[in-house]
Scaffold this active site. Sequence first.
Site, PDB file in Angstrom:
ATOM      1  N   GLU A 127     -10.234  -0.680  21.433  1.00  0.00           N
ATOM      2  CA  GLU A 127     -10.729  -1.209  22.830  1.00  0.00           C
ATOM      3  C   GLU A 127     -11.613  -2.711  22.139  1.00  0.00           C
ATOM      4  O   GLU A 127     -12.547  -2.834  22.664  1.00  0.00           O
ATOM      5  CB  GLU A 127     -11.399  -0.429  23.771  1.00  0.00           C
ATOM      6  CG  GLU A 127     -10.852   0.761  23.975  1.00  0.00           C
ATOM      7  CD  GLU A 127     -11.603   1.697  25.050  1.00  0.00           C
ATOM      8  OE1 GLU A 127     -12.652   1.671  24.944  1.00  0.00           O
ATOM      9  OE2 GLU A 127     -10.957   2.380  25.741  1.00  0.00           O
ATOM     10  N   CYS A 223     -13.714   4.825  33.749  1.00  0.00           N
ATOM     11  CA  CYS A 223     -14.898   3.895  33.799  1.00  0.00           C
ATOM     12  C   CYS A 223     -14.442   2.548  34.734  1.00  0.00           C
ATOM     13  O   CYS A 223     -15.421   2.198  35.570  1.00  0.00           O
ATOM     14  CB  CYS A 223     -15.204   3.285  32.556  1.00  0.00           C
ATOM     15  SG  CYS A 223     -13.556   2.807  31.306  1.00  0.00           S
TER      16      CYS A 223
HETATM   17 ZN   LIG Z   1     -13.209   0.484  31.806  1.00  0.00          ZN
END
Ligand SMILES: [Zn+2]
Length: 459
Positions: A127, A223
């Site tokens: 990420e 998230c």
């Molecule tokens: Zn996220």
Amino acid sequence: MRLYEVTREPRYQALASFFVEERGQQPYYYDIEFEKRGGTRHWIGWGEAWPGMIKDKSYTHAHKPLSEQNEAVGHAVRSVYLMTGLAHIARMTQDEEKRQTCLRIWNNMVQRRMYITGGIGSQGIGEAFTSDYDLPNDTAYGESCASIGLMMFARRMLEMEGDAHYADVMERAFYNTVLGGMALDGKHFFYVNPLETHPKSIPHNHIYDHIKPVRQRWFGCACCPPNIARTLVAIGHYLFTPRQDALFINFYAGSEAQFTVNDRTLALKIEGNYPWDEQVTIRFSQPQTVEHTLALRLPEWCEAPQVQVNGEAAQGETIKGYLHLHRQWQEGDVITLHLPMTIRRVYANPLVRHAAGKVAIQRGPLVYCLEEADNGTELHNLSLPKTSVFREIQGVGVLKGKVLLQAEGLRVPTALEEKPLYSFDNRQTAAEKQTLTFIPWFSWANRGEGEMRIWVDEA
Ligand SMILES: [Zn+2]
């Protein structure tokens, strides 16, 4: 730092400073901790990027002290969260070295490593950020949370610098990736925000394993959904930046707000239909007169903004992209802004190879895209001539209330009869005329699964 700003308890500021100053110092905390744990780690089997805390400490922004770092690296969300804190410390402590670190990393991030959508972190593995100008469209990561973190970083830079550039980036991230992270029904979410999708290819090519062609109801590492929710309810912190020298108004979403200025209350209301309509009205309603400076952002996308106070051309000074208006504000005062939303063609820096020869379309702060639902399949065969003129049309169905754009374009037809994979000397089929329909990118994938593309060939 937020706690320190409220309480002025020096221990909180000292702790925050310790965190950012200790990071990247030798001996490395991560090595000591790894030893203590007998050489084991939590992220077993996640490949080299994830346990980067051992081998490649740039993944956790700990490869050297922040004061020596020059680039946006590593995990994108954690990078912008860290920089948000650093910018807050730099402003509150007037620390020039920390400010310079913020400026260096900010500039690298938004001038070389940010998508047109305000997305950051261009690879799925880790990420993470990659390298300068490496911004692939269909394998993009661009996590929703990373753009929220970019808004936070921008907000703190704006508080320090009073420069509209930071609000331009904040607005780009908000109206494109952050809003696009949530479906129009408010119940489905993207973790990953690509700029181009070809759903038929996704199940077969593992380079796309992180890409979902439609928003998910929920996901294991959830998230992004609550992060989008808390950002939307905290939007006032991004619309307005109250500073000693002025009240900065960053973008013009409909709102009502009150601010304390020299023990008096300044009360204002913003009306309009931003970001669809060009006209914005700001009305004041406090009973007492309040002497203060209002700093109105003149957006980067707007070539010829016009501002009036009580019907007359505003007399003020433009500083770092904000029109500063100083006066005794009183009940009944009205500021009107006319922000022409010309349809703009956007071109990438020639070093962005994924956008070479291509153009993107933007109106106001919104980036537009082609979708299969309006334009058919195999969107890579569509092109937009340089001379095509756009017209605005109103969206219908789930896109009701949104401004769509149309222009005459070209399509290379996919021939019905089977053609060879490659041919010598001539194209297999000539382009035909086709009307192209562009929708605001944040609203893509609300009409089922289909292809999407932001960067379009310019014919
Ligand atoms: Zn996220």
